[in-house]
Motif scaffolding. Structure first.
Motif, mmCIF file in Angstrom:
data_model
loop_
_atom_site.group_PDB
_atom_site.id
_atom_site.type_symbol
_atom_site.label_atom_id
_atom_site.label_comp_id
_atom_site.label_asym_id
_atom_site.label_seq_id
_atom_site.Cartn_x
_atom_site.Cartn_y
_atom_site.Cartn_z
ATOM 1 N N ALA A 93 0.832 -1.198 0.000
ATOM 2 C CA ALA A 93 0.000 0.000 0.000
ATOM 3 C C ALA A 93 0.871 1.255 0.000
ATOM 4 O O ALA A 93 0.562 2.244 -0.680
ATOM 5 N N ALA A 94 1.965 1.228 0.755
ATOM 6 C CA ALA A 94 2.873 2.374 0.802
ATOM 7 C C ALA A 94 3.535 2.606 -0.557
ATOM 8 O O ALA A 94 3.691 3.747 -1.000
ATOM 9 N N LEU A 95 3.923 1.529 -1.229
ATOM 10 C CA LEU A 95 4.527 1.653 -2.554
ATOM 11 C C LEU A 95 3.533 2.255 -3.541
ATOM 12 O O LEU A 95 3.864 3.178 -4.290
ATOM 13 N N PRO A 129 9.420 -8.145 -8.695
ATOM 14 C CA PRO A 129 10.185 -8.458 -7.485
ATOM 15 C C PRO A 129 9.327 -8.464 -6.217
ATOM 16 O O PRO A 129 9.521 -9.316 -5.340
ATOM 17 N N TYR A 130 8.378 -7.520 -6.123
ATOM 18 C CA TYR A 130 7.528 -7.511 -4.931
ATOM 19 C C TYR A 130 6.548 -8.678 -4.960
ATOM 20 O O TYR A 130 6.293 -9.314 -3.937
ATOM 21 N N PHE A 131 6.008 -8.955 -6.126
ATOM 22 C CA PHE A 131 5.101 -10.094 -6.275
ATOM 23 C C PHE A 131 5.814 -11.387 -5.856
ATOM 24 O O PHE A 131 5.244 -12.231 -5.146
ATOM 25 N N GLU A 132 7.054 -11.547 -6.285
ATOM 26 C CA GLU A 132 7.812 -12.755 -5.950
ATOM 27 C C GLU A 132 8.092 -12.830 -4.452
ATOM 28 O O GLU A 132 8.160 -13.931 -3.883
ATOM 29 N N ALA A 156 -1.010 -14.957 -4.266
ATOM 30 C CA ALA A 156 -0.341 -13.654 -4.252
ATOM 31 C C ALA A 156 -1.089 -12.658 -5.134
ATOM 32 O O ALA A 156 -1.243 -11.480 -4.786
ATOM 33 N N THR A 157 -1.575 -13.124 -6.283
ATOM 34 C CA THR A 157 -2.349 -12.273 -7.178
ATOM 35 C C THR A 157 -3.629 -11.795 -6.505
ATOM 36 O O THR A 157 -4.004 -10.614 -6.598
ATOM 37 N N GLN A 158 -4.306 -12.700 -5.825
ATOM 38 C CA GLN A 158 -5.532 -12.344 -5.126
ATOM 39 C C GLN A 158 -5.265 -11.295 -4.053
ATOM 40 O O GLN A 158 -5.992 -10.285 -3.950
ATOM 41 N N PHE A 159 -4.221 -11.512 -3.273
ATOM 42 C CA PHE A 159 -3.930 -10.617 -2.154
ATOM 43 C C PHE A 159 -3.577 -9.213 -2.631
ATOM 44 O O PHE A 159 -4.170 -8.214 -2.185
ATOM 45 N N LEU A 160 -2.631 -9.118 -3.562
ATOM 46 C CA LEU A 160 -2.221 -7.801 -4.041
ATOM 47 C C LEU A 160 -3.345 -7.126 -4.826
ATOM 48 O O LEU A 160 -3.495 -5.899 -4.785
ATOM 49 N N ASN A 165 -6.813 -2.808 -6.229
ATOM 50 C CA ASN A 165 -8.075 -2.484 -6.897
ATOM 51 C C ASN A 165 -8.836 -1.365 -6.213
ATOM 52 O O ASN A 165 -9.658 -0.695 -6.843
ATOM 53 N N TYR A 166 -8.574 -1.137 -4.943
ATOM 54 C CA TYR A 166 -9.217 -0.015 -4.245
ATOM 55 C C TYR A 166 -8.267 1.166 -4.074
ATOM 56 O O TYR A 166 -8.665 2.321 -4.290
ATOM 57 N N LEU A 167 -7.029 0.885 -3.723
ATOM 58 C CA LEU A 167 -6.118 1.974 -3.372
ATOM 59 C C LEU A 167 -5.472 2.638 -4.579
ATOM 60 O O LEU A 167 -5.113 3.818 -4.517
ATOM 61 N N PHE A 168 -5.321 1.902 -5.683
ATOM 62 C CA PHE A 168 -4.505 2.440 -6.774
ATOM 63 C C PHE A 168 -5.228 2.640 -8.099
ATOM 64 O O PHE A 168 -5.237 3.738 -8.647
#
Length: 207
Positions: A93-95, A129-132, A156-160, A165-168
């Motif tokens: 979220a910070a990124l 890199p972050y996804f991994e 990982a796809t679901q979580f990110l 989808n809301y923040l960005f």
């Protein structure tokens, strides 16, 4: 280089990256020349070429700077899925909330038809890199027996996705879209609770 010269070089690098991002947005990647970027950054062409010999190298730097994770080497320890995902979710979220992140995505989207390599660089040097990192953490939880995650890539796809989808993504298409710090906390917390309810090894519902 002395500490002083290193600091000056870093300051000039920051000015160059900032000017390049703005000109890529205003003029497009193709029309924004390195000479114009040097002029806007207030540095000599020699200084720019010394740090960034090509426009592609400069775009790489923009991507890497935008996605740089201050806790790059830190993957949460296993044993508490909720705590680990909360840490990763808050970092993500910070990124996404960094001022230049939306601009970077706008550049990539605008230039995709003519310069698909920019999108490839953005993914390979930025999000991947972050996804991994998230995927590695989920695999570790599964291997430790604390989470039932047979497809860590999907998880990982679901979580990110629940977070971005809301923040960005609305920031790119909805004028004036903004979220409060309290909303950020809520979005990450809800994503974590959903993941725990789905993947916790014991299948315990979240209160």
């Amino acid at each position: 280089m002395t500490t002083y010269h290193q600091r000056v070089a870093q300051q000039k690098r920051g000015l160059i990256v900032q000017a390049a991002t703005q000109l890529f947005l205003e003029l497009g990647y193709d029309r924004a020349s390195l000479a114009r970027i040097a002029e806007e950054a207030g540095v000599s062409k020699a200084t720019l070429f010394k740090q960034f010999p090509t426009k592609a190298a400069l775009f790489d730097a923009i991507v890497i700077d935008s996605w740089a994770d201050s806790d790059d080497s830190e993957v949460p320890s296993v044993g508490d899925l909720s705590a680990g995902l909360t840490t990763l979710g808050q970092r993500y979220a910070a990124l996404l909330g960094r001022p230049g992140m939306a601009d970077l995505f706008r550049i990539v989207i605008a230039e995709l038809p003519r310069f698909p390599e920019l999108a490839k660089t953005h993914f390979a040097e930025g999000k991947l890199p972050y996804f991994e990192k998230v995927q590695t953490y989920l695999v570790a939880e599964h291997d430790a027996g604390t989470a039932d995650i047979t497809d860590p890539q999907m998880a990982a796809t679901q979580f990110l996705g629940m977070i971005s989808n809301y923040l960005f993504w609305p920031r790119l298409v909805v004028p004036g879209w903004a979220v409060t710090p309290e909303q950020v906390v809520t979005v990450v917390d809800d994503a974590v609770r959903t993941m725990v309810a789905r993947y916790d090894h014991h299948g315990k519902p979240v209160a």
